[in-house]
Structures are given as C-alpha cells and as structure tokens.
Design an enzyme around this catalytic site. Structure first.
Site, PDB file in Angstrom:
ATOM      1  N   HIS A  92       4.460  -7.817   3.546  1.00  0.00           N
ATOM      2  CA  HIS A  92       4.723  -8.086   2.132  1.00  0.00           C
ATOM      3  C   HIS A  92       6.205  -8.074   1.774  1.00  0.00           C
ATOM      4  O   HIS A  92       6.973  -7.259   2.275  1.00  0.00           O
ATOM      5  CB  HIS A  92       3.987  -7.063   1.257  1.00  0.00           C
ATOM      6  CG  HIS A  92       2.515  -7.275   1.229  1.00  0.00           C
ATOM      7  ND1 HIS A  92       1.939  -8.297   0.533  1.00  0.00           N
ATOM      8  CD2 HIS A  92       1.511  -6.621   1.857  1.00  0.00           C
ATOM      9  CE1 HIS A  92       0.629  -8.255   0.706  1.00  0.00           C
ATOM     10  NE2 HIS A  92       0.349  -7.258   1.512  1.00  0.00           N
ATOM     11  N   GLU A 162       6.299 -15.248  -1.524  1.00  0.00           N
ATOM     12  CA  GLU A 162       5.973 -14.120  -2.386  1.00  0.00           C
ATOM     13  C   GLU A 162       7.275 -13.633  -3.030  1.00  0.00           C
ATOM     14  O   GLU A 162       7.909 -12.699  -2.550  1.00  0.00           O
ATOM     15  CB  GLU A 162       5.317 -13.001  -1.567  1.00  0.00           C
ATOM     16  CG  GLU A 162       4.845 -11.833  -2.397  1.00  0.00           C
ATOM     17  CD  GLU A 162       4.238 -10.718  -1.553  1.00  0.00           C
ATOM     18  OE1 GLU A 162       3.222 -10.171  -1.993  1.00  0.00           O
ATOM     19  OE2 GLU A 162       4.791 -10.386  -0.479  1.00  0.00           O
TER      20      GLU A 162
END
Length: 197
Positions: A92, A162
C-alpha cells in the site's frame, strides 16, 4: 488476460466481518465474473478469510516483511502469509508515508513475496503537494522504476495507482487523473518489459 479486481478490507478488520467475505464469495459463485477477485485482509484474518471464501476469492495480505525467516518481533514475512492461506500481498502507498518505506524497501518486499510464491500488487501514488506542483507523473515514474526490478518479467505483479492524497481524505481522483496515470504506467511497463512483460 483477465482483469483483476482488488479490494482492501478494513485494516483493523475483525472476525465478525468475515460474513462480508462469505457474501462476496457467494456473489462470485452465483454470477461468475470475467475477472479475478482479490481481497486483502489483516494478517490475523488471512486463514479464516481463506476458509470463508471457499476458494472462490483470492485472499491477500496487506503487507509483508522484506526479511525471510527472520526473528523480527511483530513482522509478518511472505512465507508466513502463504502458510496462512494468502496467495498475494498488496504494497500500500500509505506505508511509504506512515512507515517511511522507500522504493528500495518496496522492491525488497516484492522480491520476498515472489520467493514465497505470492503474486504482488505494487501501489504507487503522489502526495497532494506533489500533485499540486504538477509532479504526479514524475513521482509515479520514479516509484515504478525503483519498486520493480528486471525480474518482474514473468512474475505475477500488478501495479495500482493509489494516490496518497486520496487515502482517508474523502477525495477521489477524477477519471482523467486515473486515465493519465494508468496510461503512463502502461507506457513505462511496455518500454521496460515489452508488450508481453
């Protein structure tokens, strides 16, 4: 090549939420998708999520240590994820900020995941300050180039956009933002690995 759909469960997910995994698995069974479906869950739930999915969904970890079989208290390495039932791991973007993970560290985590037989999703994305300065494409290029090495060819690796500024902010990138970065990611990967890489 089938497209992939990846979702991330609450990072502080609890066993009571495993019903959501069962519901998604039932939906996939009743209406077969023309895509692979992966749900990333906290390491404490990987085994139970794999059981709850009844093999209809891929279950992934939210992160893994770059170290293998090291006695690092609290770290979860790729072999541990695999042993618990994960088939993938997601790197992430917010860990770049909150855990100061460098591109080199992300690359080492990806390598460890491959060694354990896990597919990987490498997330890249810029801060709000970088986007406002017109640096989004350059930042994503650098992260992409440095987070993957030449062994990426033939490995099961996906890249996800992201942006850090969108995480937990209530703001979403526009379709234009996404299209711009997606096209750039694709051009970078084709230039580096070729059409089939």
């Amino acid at each position: 090549m089938r497209p992939s759909i990846a979702g991330n469960w609450k990072m502080h997910g609890l066993a009571a939420q495993l019903e959501q995994i069962q519901a998604v698995a039932a939906s996939v069974k009743s209406l077969p998708l023309q895509a692979d479906v992966l749900i990333g869950v906290p390491s404490t739930l990987i085994n139970r999520a794999a059981q709850a999915s009844s093999g209809r969904l891929a279950i992934g970890g939210e992160d893994c240590s770059a170290e293998q079989a090291a006695a690092l208290t609290g770290d979860v390495d790729a072999d541990m994820l695999r042993d618990a039932g994960a088939t993938a791991v997601i790197g992430h973007s917010e860990r770049r900020r909150s855990h100061q993970e460098t591109d080199a560290k992300v690359a080492a985590e990806v390598t460890a995941a491959w060694a354990a037989g896990l597919s990987t999703i490498v997330c890249i994305g810029e801060t709000q300050k970088q986007r406002s300065a017109g640096e989004a494409v350059a930042v994503c290029s650098t992260q992409l180039a440095s987070s993957l090495h030449d062994l990426a060819t033939g490995c099961e690796t996906s890249v996800a956009y992201e942006p850090l500024w969108a995480i937990s902010s209530g703001h979403m990138p526009t379709a234009g933002d996404i299209a711009e970065i997606r096209a750039h990611i694709r051009s970078c990967l084709v230039a580096r690995f070729g059409e089939d890489g």
